[in-house]
Design an enzyme around this catalytic site. Structure first.
Site, mmCIF file in Angstrom:
data_model
loop_
_atom_site.group_PDB
_atom_site.id
_atom_site.type_symbol
_atom_site.label_atom_id
_atom_site.label_comp_id
_atom_site.label_asym_id
_atom_site.label_seq_id
_atom_site.Cartn_x
_atom_site.Cartn_y
_atom_site.Cartn_z
ATOM 1 N N LEU A 66 -2.289 4.593 -4.254
ATOM 2 C CA LEU A 66 -2.358 3.847 -3.016
ATOM 3 C C LEU A 66 -3.290 2.676 -3.262
ATOM 4 O O LEU A 66 -4.321 2.826 -3.915
ATOM 5 C CB LEU A 66 -2.909 4.719 -1.876
ATOM 6 N N ASP A 67 -2.936 1.513 -2.753
ATOM 7 C CA ASP A 67 -3.775 0.335 -2.932
ATOM 8 C C ASP A 67 -5.178 0.591 -2.385
ATOM 9 O O ASP A 67 -5.381 1.469 -1.540
ATOM 10 C CB ASP A 67 -3.165 -0.874 -2.222
ATOM 11 N N LYS A 68 -6.118 -0.208 -2.841
ATOM 12 C CA LYS A 68 -7.510 -0.062 -2.422
ATOM 13 C C LYS A 68 -7.656 -0.091 -0.904
ATOM 14 O O LYS A 68 -8.447 0.667 -0.327
ATOM 15 C CB LYS A 68 -8.355 -1.171 -3.058
#
Length: 239
Positions: A102-104
């Site tokens: 998952l993206d930051k």
């Protein structure tokens, strides 16, 4: 497995600390006291006790994490907090890694395991494992967008993506924002964000709710984790 390695992995300290523990504590294997850390044990077959309390060990680890914003989906990073940094120290030695990423700035469900076969099965494009996201979008999402997503589309880099199920949950005409749920069966780089960019809209908030049979429930607060339940493991086919 060596007895000292087992004790270390289940949280009784470093190898040095475990050595002292073996000298001082009453540790038994099948009722026989053991002081030698090199002693080979089979934790799935033998009864191992520390001060009379039975030790339980699972070679494979399956954790469901509610990923917070600002944390990266990696095993280590010199500059940023990783999802593994959210776990107790004894988990660091178990070879755990995030299944996918998952993206930051994306929150929500993330599976952590040391089972490479399971990770491959969940991430393989051939398996078409569904993943559902809630998102807040800058722009008014329309039924035309729903149709386009359902048909399949091309995103930046002239990259095709498979058909996806888009549901419009709420539209604020005054703020020109929308709340949606999107189910995809792929995991391309920044896929959800790029899909909305393709229809001239921007993802403001992104949160993953499900992955295959796994669902993020309200009792799992942001930044916390839990072991998978027996029902979840059965649904994944790992027991």
């Amino acid at each position: 497995m060596r007895l000292d390695k087992l004790l270390s992995e289940v949280g009784y300290g470093s190898r040095k600390e475990v050595k002292q523990l073996l000298k001082k504590s009453h540790i038994t294997v099948d009722g026989v006291r053991q002081r030698d850390g090199k002693y080979q044990v089979k934790p799935d077959e033998q009864v191992i006790c520390v001060e009379g309390e039975q030790l339980f060990y699972e070679a494979d680890v399956y954790l469901l994490l509610h990923k917070p914003m600002g944390v990266i989906s990696a095993t280590e990073d010199p500059r940023h907090c990783t999802v593994l940094d959210l776990l107790p120290a004894d988990y660091q030695k178990r070879g755990i890694f995030p299944v996918g990423r998952l993206d930051k700035d994306t929150t929500g469900l993330l599976l952590l395991t040391n089972n490479g076969d399971l990770a491959h099965a969940l991430l393989s494009p051939k398996k078409k494992v569904p993943k559902t996201y809630w998102a807040k979008i800058a722009g008014v999402v329309t039924e035309a967008d729903v149709t386009l997503f359902k048909q399949g589309m091309t995103i930046s880099g002239n990259e095709p993506v498979a058909p996806a199920h888009l549901v419009i949950e709420k539209v604020d005409e005054q703020e020109q924002t929308s709340e949606i749920r999107l189910t995809i069966t792929e995991g391309k780089f920044h896929q959800v964000k790029r899909m909305f960019e393709a229809v001239d809209k921007k993802v403001l908030l992104l949160h993953r709710e499900t992955m295959g049979p796994l669902k993020l429930t309200e009792d799992l607060t942001v930044g916390t984790f839990r072991d998978l339940t027996t029902v979840e493991k059965q649904a994944l086919g790992i027991i």
